[in-house]
Scaffold this active site. Sequence first.
Site, PDB file in Angstrom:
ATOM      1  N   ALA A   6       0.849  -1.186   0.000  1.00 21.50           N
ATOM      2  CA  ALA A   6       0.000   0.000   0.000  1.00 21.50           C
ATOM      3  C   ALA A   6       0.886   1.238   0.000  1.00 21.50           C
ATOM      4  O   ALA A   6       1.649   1.459   0.943  1.00 21.50           O
ATOM      5  CB  ALA A   6      -0.912  -0.007   1.223  1.00 21.50           C
ATOM      6  N   LEU A   7       0.802   2.040  -1.038  1.00 19.00           N
ATOM      7  CA  LEU A   7       1.617   3.248  -1.170  1.00 19.00           C
ATOM      8  C   LEU A   7       0.721   4.471  -0.973  1.00 19.00           C
ATOM      9  O   LEU A   7      -0.073   4.818  -1.854  1.00 19.00           O
ATOM     10  CB  LEU A   7       2.289   3.297  -2.540  1.00 19.00           C
ATOM     11  CG  LEU A   7       3.396   2.260  -2.774  1.00 19.00           C
ATOM     12  CD1 LEU A   7       3.850   2.289  -4.236  1.00 19.00           C
ATOM     13  CD2 LEU A   7       4.572   2.518  -1.852  1.00 19.00           C
ATOM     14  N   SER A   8       0.836   5.114   0.175  1.00 20.28           N
ATOM     15  CA  SER A   8      -0.007   6.267   0.481  1.00 20.28           C
ATOM     16  C   SER A   8       0.481   7.537  -0.193  1.00 20.28           C
ATOM     17  O   SER A   8      -0.261   8.508  -0.320  1.00 20.28           O
ATOM     18  CB  SER A   8      -0.047   6.492   1.992  1.00 20.28           C
ATOM     19  OG  SER A   8       1.232   6.911   2.455  1.00 20.28           O
ATOM     20  N   GLY A   9       1.740   7.544  -0.615  1.00 22.91           N
ATOM     21  CA  GLY A   9       2.354   8.760  -1.143  1.00 22.91           C
ATOM     22  C   GLY A   9       3.282   9.409  -0.137  1.00 22.91           C
ATOM     23  O   GLY A   9       3.882  10.441  -0.409  1.00 22.91           O
ATOM     24  N   GLY A  10       3.426   8.786   1.037  1.00 27.13           N
ATOM     25  CA  GLY A  10       4.306   9.295   2.070  1.00 27.13           C
ATOM     26  C   GLY A  10       5.611   8.519   2.146  1.00 27.13           C
ATOM     27  O   GLY A  10       5.807   7.515   1.457  1.00 27.13           O
ATOM     28  N   MET A  32      -4.512   3.695  -2.580  1.00 22.09           N
ATOM     29  CA  MET A  32      -5.941   3.691  -2.306  1.00 22.09           C
ATOM     30  C   MET A  32      -6.466   5.122  -2.358  1.00 22.09           C
ATOM     31  O   MET A  32      -6.114   5.951  -1.513  1.00 22.09           O
ATOM     32  CB  MET A  32      -6.218   3.071  -0.936  1.00 22.09           C
ATOM     33  CG  MET A  32      -5.931   1.582  -0.871  1.00 22.09           C
ATOM     34  SD  MET A  32      -6.170   0.907   0.800  1.00 22.09           S
ATOM     35  CE  MET A  32      -4.651   1.491   1.594  1.00 22.09           C
ATOM     36  N   CYS A 101     -10.755   3.142   9.857  1.00 23.94           N
ATOM     37  CA  CYS A 101     -10.145   3.058   8.530  1.00 23.94           C
ATOM     38  C   CYS A 101      -9.234   1.848   8.424  1.00 23.94           C
ATOM     39  O   CYS A 101      -9.247   1.132   7.423  1.00 23.94           O
ATOM     40  CB  CYS A 101      -9.372   4.344   8.230  1.00 23.94           C
ATOM     41  SG  CYS A 101      -8.731   4.438   6.549  1.00 23.94           S
ATOM     42  N   GLY A 125       3.162   0.881   5.674  1.00 27.99           N
ATOM     43  CA  GLY A 125       4.176   1.655   6.383  1.00 27.99           C
ATOM     44  C   GLY A 125       3.854   1.889   7.839  1.00 27.99           C
ATOM     45  O   GLY A 125       4.408   2.813   8.448  1.00 27.99           O
ATOM     46  N   CYS A 206      -8.032  12.921   8.146  1.00 30.50           N
ATOM     47  CA  CYS A 206      -7.708  13.165   6.741  1.00 30.50           C
ATOM     48  C   CYS A 206      -8.868  13.751   5.953  1.00 30.50           C
ATOM     49  O   CYS A 206      -8.657  14.494   4.993  1.00 30.50           O
ATOM     50  CB  CYS A 206      -7.210  11.881   6.082  1.00 30.50           C
ATOM     51  SG  CYS A 206      -8.460  10.573   5.936  1.00 30.50           S
TER      52      CYS A 206
END
Length: 372
Positions: A6-10, A32, A101, A125, A206
Amino acid sequence: MRVLAALSGGVDSAVAAARAVDAGHEVVGVHMALTRHRAQTRSGSRGCCSIEDSSDARWAAEILGIPFYVWDLSEQFEEQVVADFLSEYQAGRTPNPCVRCNERVKFDALLSRALALGFDAVATGHYARLEGGAASGSPGSTEGLRLRRAADAAKDQSYVLAVSGRAGLARALFPLGDAPSKAVVRAEAAARGLPVASKPDSYDICFVADGDTRGFLARSLGVREGNLVTPDGQVLGRHQGYFGFTVGQRRGLGLDRPAPDGRPRYVLGTRPDTNEVVVGPLELLSRSSIEGEALVLLAGPGQLDGARGWDDVTVQVRAHGRPAPARVEVDEAAGRLHVKLAEPLRGLAAGQSVVVYGGQSGDQVLAQATVA
């Protein structure tokens, strides 16, 4: 193993995916998309769902040389996290949307799709340590499974992960669990050439982009004027909606006069049926016991003392709250926890998550429940 990262962008999820690649797994990255408002930008967002995050996640995947996809889970997020958040406040409870979540989207929905597509495990992460299951090369096996606090206590996220349950955690990988600090993770990202190395952390809720939770609730649930009252019913003032207040709150009460003894007042609770907010002195916030419902038992076979609970453990009722010594009884048939605190706690509210820690190391998650 085939691992869906899972790549959140962080920075955390990017380094976690990189470590999964280093471990020899066949890794595929997925972002996601949780918000229906994809036009929002980082400059106007305090959370983790800004439009830049998807681009940052794709960039990280390209550098790592792994396939990358975006999954639209905004409908699930809206129904199972945002709607739940609003209904809980409307019922006079204090929910933790991050717990929901993780339970319903980041593990339930993500893992269900991953398994349907033939993946063995998911990697995220999160800062927590796992033993057994996929972490030991046996995805799906709950034998010897243990969820423990992260090495970096300041970043530990075992509290919000506890609700995921043994079956879900048996398919999870948390490559950052042993990281000594966030600084070390950022340095590793920089060394790998990941552009998110210095990206700021997300914080707050968020889906409340401006950080104004009370304003979000008022816009979503409307204005409902009611009374601020003492425990015995004396009217002290007016409010715009009981759902805009949380137990233990001191500021923003809108009272124009202090208590007769000059001491500050705190929110003691809300009464949805009468639209009242009850305020009073600090000492009335103290609680010596907790009743928990919707039990999630993470302790393995043989880890219940006398098959009924634990006499010497700690409990935590906030994501970064201090652990409190307690005695805990488990009613597995009824799905409930009964917690007797060694010392009173203040500010407990229905809807919060209570997590039990113990085991030989003292940092193992044994159970989780929702404060009733």
